[in-house]
Scaffold this active site. Structure first.
Site, PDB file in Angstrom:
ATOM      1  N   ARG A 166     -13.221  66.210 -35.459  1.00  0.00           N
ATOM      2  CA  ARG A 166     -12.409  65.020 -35.230  1.00  0.00           C
ATOM      3  C   ARG A 166     -12.620  64.527 -33.813  1.00  0.00           C
ATOM      4  O   ARG A 166     -12.393  65.260 -32.853  1.00  0.00           O
ATOM      5  CB  ARG A 166     -10.932  65.335 -35.475  1.00  0.00           C
ATOM      6  CG  ARG A 166     -10.033  64.117 -35.366  1.00  0.00           C
ATOM      7  CD  ARG A 166      -8.619  64.426 -35.821  1.00  0.00           C
ATOM      8  NE  ARG A 166      -7.989  65.435 -34.962  1.00  0.00           N
ATOM      9  CZ  ARG A 166      -6.796  65.955 -35.213  1.00  0.00           C
ATOM     10  NH1 ARG A 166      -6.141  65.619 -36.297  1.00  0.00           N
ATOM     11  NH2 ARG A 166      -6.273  66.840 -34.384  1.00  0.00           N
TER      12      ARG A 166
ATOM     13  N   THR B  61     -10.961  58.625 -31.093  1.00  0.00           N
ATOM     14  CA  THR B  61     -10.703  57.763 -32.257  1.00  0.00           C
ATOM     15  C   THR B  61      -9.880  58.461 -33.331  1.00  0.00           C
ATOM     16  O   THR B  61      -9.328  57.801 -34.214  1.00  0.00           O
ATOM     17  CB  THR B  61     -12.030  57.319 -32.885  1.00  0.00           C
ATOM     18  OG1 THR B  61     -12.702  58.459 -33.435  1.00  0.00           O
ATOM     19  CG2 THR B  61     -12.921  56.651 -31.857  1.00  0.00           C
TER      20      THR B  61
ATOM     21  N   ASP C 203      -4.054  74.591 -32.449  1.00  0.00           N
ATOM     22  CA  ASP C 203      -5.442  74.384 -32.873  1.00  0.00           C
ATOM     23  C   ASP C 203      -5.951  75.663 -33.537  1.00  0.00           C
ATOM     24  O   ASP C 203      -6.134  76.686 -32.874  1.00  0.00           O
ATOM     25  CB  ASP C 203      -6.315  74.029 -31.670  1.00  0.00           C
ATOM     26  CG  ASP C 203      -7.724  73.637 -32.071  1.00  0.00           C
ATOM     27  OD1 ASP C 203      -8.441  74.484 -32.634  1.00  0.00           O
ATOM     28  OD2 ASP C 203      -8.107  72.477 -31.834  1.00  0.00           O
TER      29      ASP C 203
ATOM     30  N   ASP D  58      -9.295  77.165 -32.060  1.00  0.00           N
ATOM     31  CA  ASP D  58      -9.118  77.813 -30.766  1.00  0.00           C
ATOM     32  C   ASP D  58      -8.410  79.152 -30.909  1.00  0.00           C
ATOM     33  O   ASP D  58      -8.757  80.140 -30.240  1.00  0.00           O
ATOM     34  CB  ASP D  58      -8.314  76.906 -29.833  1.00  0.00           C
ATOM     35  CG  ASP D  58      -9.136  75.752 -29.278  1.00  0.00           C
ATOM     36  OD1 ASP D  58     -10.372  75.802 -29.399  1.00  0.00           O
ATOM     37  OD2 ASP D  58      -8.538  74.804 -28.745  1.00  0.00           O
TER      38      ASP D  58
END
Length: 211
Positions: free
Chosen positions: A106, A110, A202, A205
Site C-alpha cells: 500500500r 495514496t 502493522d 512489522d
C-alpha cells in the site's frame, strides 16, 4: 456488520490467542507463534468443504471404509509480506497444499495498492485457493490479489484474515461477491491513516521485527 458478508470465527481458542496478538507487549517471536497457531485453527473451518473420496484402509483388525481429501485440493496464496506469517500454520493441517505468492503493498501517500509480484501454482485453476493476509483494512490489496488470481483462471477463492475493518469487508463484498471471507474479528473502523482500530498495528512489522 449490516450488509456485510463475512464469517467471524468466535471459537474460544481463537479469541483467546487473538487477545495476545493484539497486545503491544507481545514480542515478535510470540507474535509469529500466535499468528501461526490462530491460522491453523482458522484453516480447520476454512477447509470444511474440501471434496472427499471414499477409500478402503486395512486396520489391524479388518478393512475400514474411510474418506480422504480428493484430487488437487488446495492452494495457499499469502499476500506478501505479512501473509507469510499465516502459511506455516495452514500447512500443518494440509501439508500437501501448494503455495503461491502475491506481492502487493500500500502506497503510504495514496493509500492505493501497488502490485510487484505474482507466482501461482501451475494447476491453480484446479484448486481451491485460500488468499491469506492478517489485516483486511481498505480491501484494496485483497481485491487486487483476487483480481490477479481470477485473471489466471481460478474460480474457487476464499479470503482468510485475522482482523478486518468494516470498510475492507464491504469493498471485497462489492468487487468479489463470490469470495467468502473468514476472519477472527471485525473491528470498529479505519483511522485517517487507513489502519484498523483497535487492530494490532502493522502486522508485517510485528511479525518480522521491522519498523
Amino acid at each position: 456488520m449490516t450488509n456485510m458478508k463475512v464469517r467471524v470465527m468466535d471459537h474460544p481458542l481463537i479469541q483467546h490467542k487473538l487477545a495476545f496478538i493484539r497486545d503491544v507487549n507481545t514480542t515478535p517471536k510470540e507474535f509469529r507463534e500466535l499468528v501461526e497457531e490462530v491460522s491453523m485453527l482458522m484453516a480447520y473451518e476454512v477447509t470444511r468443504d474440501l471434496p472427499l473420496e471414499d477409500v478402503k484402509v486395512q486396520t489391524p483388525l479388518e478393512m475400514a471404509n474411510c474418506k480422504v481429501t480428493s484430487g488437487k485440493a488446495l492452494g495457499i496464496v499469502p499476500i506478501l509480506r505479512a501473509g507469510l506469517g499465516m502459511v506455516a500454520g495452514m500447512l500443518r493441517l494440509v501439508p500437501n497444499a501448494k503455495v503461491g505468492h502475491i506481492g502487493v503493498y500500500r502506497d503510504h501517500d495514496t493509500l492505493k495498492p501497488v502490485e510487484y509480484y505474482c507466482k501461482l501454482p501451475a494447476d491453480a485453476p484446479e484448486r481451491q485457493i485460500i488468499v491469506c493476509d492478517p489485516m483486511l483494512a481498505t480491501g484494496g490489496s485483497a481485491n487486487m490479489a483476487i483480481n490477479f488470481i481470477k485473471e489466471r483462471g481460478v474460480k474457487n477463492i476464499k479470503l482468510m484474515c485475522l482482523i478486518a475493518a468494516p470498510e475492507g469487508v464491504r469493498a471485497v463484498n462489492e468487487k468479489h461477491p463470490d469470495v467468502e471471507i473468514f476472519v477472527a474479528a471485525v473491528d470498529s473502523h479505519l483511522n485517517e491513516h487507513a489502519y484498523i482500530v483497535p487492530g494490532l498495528g502493522d502486522a508485517g512489522d510485528r511479525l518480522f521485527g521491522t519498523k
